[in-house]
Scaffold this active site. Structure first.
Site, short mmCIF file in Angstrom:
data_model
loop_
_atom_site.label_atom_id
_atom_site.label_comp_id
_atom_site.label_asym_id
_atom_site.label_seq_id
_atom_site.Cartn_x
_atom_site.Cartn_y
_atom_site.Cartn_z
N GLU A 16 5.03 25.55 -29.30
CA GLU A 16 5.82 26.45 -30.14
C GLU A 16 6.77 27.34 -29.32
O GLU A 16 7.84 27.71 -29.81
CB GLU A 16 4.89 27.32 -31.00
CG GLU A 16 4.16 26.56 -32.09
CD GLU A 16 2.83 25.95 -31.64
OE1 GLU A 16 2.10 25.41 -32.49
OE2 GLU A 16 2.52 26.04 -30.41
N PHE B 249 -9.66 31.29 -40.89
CA PHE B 249 -9.32 30.31 -39.85
C PHE B 249 -7.82 30.33 -39.57
O PHE B 249 -7.00 30.26 -40.48
CB PHE B 249 -9.74 28.90 -40.32
CG PHE B 249 -9.38 27.82 -39.35
CD1 PHE B 249 -9.99 27.75 -38.10
CD2 PHE B 249 -8.42 26.87 -39.67
CE1 PHE B 249 -9.64 26.75 -37.19
CE2 PHE B 249 -8.08 25.86 -38.78
CZ PHE B 249 -8.70 25.81 -37.53
N GLN B 250 -7.48 30.44 -38.33
CA GLN B 250 -6.10 30.51 -37.84
C GLN B 250 -5.31 31.64 -38.48
O GLN B 250 -4.12 31.52 -38.75
CB GLN B 250 -5.38 29.17 -38.02
CG GLN B 250 -5.90 28.08 -37.08
CD GLN B 250 -5.02 26.86 -37.00
OE1 GLN B 250 -4.30 26.53 -37.94
NE2 GLN B 250 -5.06 26.17 -35.86
N LYS C 239 0.15 30.60 -47.45
CA LYS C 239 0.15 29.23 -47.95
C LYS C 239 0.22 29.16 -49.48
O LYS C 239 0.87 28.26 -50.03
CB LYS C 239 -1.10 28.49 -47.45
CG LYS C 239 -1.06 26.98 -47.69
CD LYS C 239 -2.16 26.25 -46.96
CE LYS C 239 -2.03 24.74 -47.14
NZ LYS C 239 -3.08 24.01 -46.38
N MET D 20 11.81 32.99 -5.73
CA MET D 20 12.15 34.41 -5.80
C MET D 20 10.94 35.28 -5.46
O MET D 20 11.08 36.34 -4.83
CB MET D 20 12.71 34.77 -7.17
CG MET D 20 13.42 36.11 -7.22
SD MET D 20 14.88 36.20 -6.13
CE MET D 20 16.12 35.44 -7.17
#
Length: 596
Positions: free
Chosen positions: A63, A125-126, A175, A493
């Protein structure tokens, strides 16, 4: 989090489920591509994508990469980038990309799934508090609990993302709202009732700014990423005004391409790894014209010594950027293109001419600084210098339609120094956040937007490993992105700062177990190439450019090369170092200029 304005009093254009409303709203807003990764909470949207087949979906492998790809797409086109991720870890994985877009003012709309409304707050959940988590790293965000407000929210999210100072906007979508039937309202074309950024500069302030330019003895134009964000017109007008005034122009890392790099009046990039002439001109100027830059700490150095004897004019569409880092004498709030157009109109109407004699003296001094050749480096007949590798890449792509992305580190600064840009929207890099792993997915987004162009990610081997899984995306969509890996086997760097500031104690900055990049490329279905010495470099670059698949070019460069010029952290512009043994010895002119 905010609640958008109430739905229109007029009748809806149609009735449909929430997922269909979202896709219809995006289509009506001109969105053509969405970068995303599916999950349970957003499956209704994915089902609608499958059924409608009107918006192209690019399946990434992470993502974070979805947001960086949308950034590359947005920055190279001027359009809004669109992202779709699921709830919980899908949303939290996107946070780095959202913060990157916020820091660099990139217009993104990120749709995040959420658990059903009745489960919010139950540790379902999630589940994650997406609006709470993303509030500090977005321009604005929404949690939509009512399907009646869904269409307006999407329209407003796109408007907010692209209007004023651009930035990322999150729309969190439970949802059950995606399944619910509701009204679809098309964009009404009316002006937003509350969010109306000022685009034209205040006329009196514009006149004062132009008068300052006309009378200046040592003027300098200082352009930033706001010039790019304001569209190609802003860069054209910036170039016109700079040439009318005969003043030098410098650009920030995010502004590269807003002024032609080969033009005599361009003195190079400003800041920590900018050119000697740009930094000394900035320190000694008497009028500074800042257009669309935010006085970043990597540009200003020590604030008390930043252009201390100048009259500072700051043009920015974001009022919160005015006087935040550097107090200015003349603030002008407005869109860069609009304000530049106003300035040019006044300059011509008043028949102003450049202040010839003082400018001649000013340019004579700038040419002396130029003669220091701060970007010159010693060639090595055998070992590839990283500067040489990027310089040759630039020279061998001059006749091509090229877009460049970078990862973050030494290679990023060398790319800014040695790869020239003659027009805007060709340079995609992570400036404000400095996000390793940005370049490959950003190049992916650029290639989607410009399928016929040559898109090159100039990378460091350490940064490249951060999102290397996106090679799978390149393979799936047959995207011929070229990865030019400047491989010094160090986090370059980090190693440089450890050498300069920490007594050469190289703690955890060496990459002990790098992969064989040729085999990695082949495993994902691409082409791997390698240059181990100078004699092989040009052939590898040409083969890379002429290959019609994605390429990983592993360029083995000098391992301990440092990036100069450099202004040490907390130092002033006149204290910049041109090499490891350089010592700044102050010398001043009769009129008080610091000559170094």
């Amino acid at each position: 989090m905010a609640t958008p304005r109430m739905p229109h009093a007029r009748k809806p254009d149609a009735q449909m489920n929430g997922a269909a409303i979202i896709l219809k709203a995006l289509q009506d807003q001109g969105v053509e591509v969405v970068f995303g990764y599916p999950g349970g909470a957003v499956l209704p949207i994915y089902d609608e994508i499958f059924k409608s087949n009107r918006i192209r979906h690019i399946l990434v492998r992470h993502e974070q990469a979805a947001v960086h790809a949308a950034e590359g797409y947005a920055r190279s086109t001027g359009k809004v980038g669109c992202v779709l991720v699921t709830s919980g870890p899908g949303a939290t994985n996107a946070v780095t990309g959202l913060t990157d877009a916020l820091m660099d003012s990139i217009p993104i709309v990120c749709l995040t799934g959420q658990v059903p409304t009745h489960l919010i707050g139950n540790d379902a959940f999630q589940e994650a508090d997406t609006t709470g988590i993303t509030r500090p790293c977005t321009k604005h965000n929404y949690l939509v609990k009512d399907v009646e407000k869904l269409a307006d929210t999407i329209h407003e999210a796109v408007y907010v993302a692209k209007t004023g100072r651009p930035g990322p906007v999150v729309v969190d979508l439970p949802k059950d709202v995606l399944f619910a039937e509701g009204p679809y309202y098309a964009p009404n074309g009316h002006e937003h009732p509350t969010y109306k950024p000022q685009v034209k500069g205040e006329p009196d302030a514009i006149e004062r700014a132009v008068d300052l330019l006309a009378k200046a003895k040592r003027p300098i134009f200082y352009g930033g990423g706001g010039l790019i964000n304001a569209g190609p017109k802003a860069s054209r007008l910036f170039t016109e005004l700079v040439r009318l005034t005969h003043a030098p122009a410098t650009l920030t890392l995010m502004g590269l391409g807003a002024y032609p790099s080969q033009d005599r009046q361009f003195v190079g990039m400003l800041g920590m790894h900018g050119t000697y002439e740009a930094n000394l001109a900035m320190y000694n100027c008497d009028v500074m014209m800042n257009i669309g830059a935010r006085f970043d700490d990597r540009v200003t150095g020590r604030i008390s010594d930043f252009a201390p004897n100048s009259t500072k004019v700051h043009v920015d569409i974001d009022p919160s950027s005015i006087n935040k880092n550097v107090v200015v004498d003349l603030p002008i709030i407005g869109d860069a293109a609009e304000v530049l157009e106003q300035m040019i109109k006044i300059w011509k109407a008043k028949n102003y001419k450049a202040n010839a004699k003082p400018l001649e003296k000013w340019w004579a001094q700038i040419e002396k600084w130029r003669k220091r050749e701060c970007l010159k480096f010693e060639e090595d007949p055998k070992i590839i210098k990283p500067q040489h590798a990027i310089k040759r890449l630039y020279e061998l792509t001059l006749e091509r339609d090229v877009y460049i992305t970078t990862e973050v580190g030494q290679h990023q600064m060398w790319a800014a120094q040695y790869f020239g840009f003659e027009e805007p929207n060709r340079w995609m890099t992570s400036g404000g956040l400095g996000t390793m792993g940005y370049g490959l997915p950003a190049a992916m987004g650029v290639q989607i937007a410009h399928p016929e162009a040559t898109v090159i990610d100039i990378a460091g081997e350490a940064s490249y490993l951060m999102n290397i899984q996106e090679l799978s995306t390149l393979s799936q969509y047959r995207l011929p992105v070229k990865s030019f890996i400047v491989n010094n086997q160090w986090m370059g760097m980090v190693r440089q700062w450890q050498e300069l500031n920490h007594g050469g104690r190289y703690s955890e900055s060496y990459s002990e177990s790098l992969p064989d990049f040729i085999k990695v490329a082949e495993a994902f279905g691409g082409v791997g190439l390698r240059a181990e010495n100078v004699d092989q470099l040009d052939d590898v670059i040409m083969e890379m450019l002429e290959t019609d698949r994605f390429v990983l070019a592993d360029i083995l460069v000098k391992k301990d090369e440092n990036c100069f010029p450099m202004i040490p952290s907390g130092a002033a512009h006149y204290e910049m170092l041109l090499g490891p043994d350089d010592k700044s010895e102050l010398e001043t002119s009769e009129d008080g200029m610091v000559l170094v």
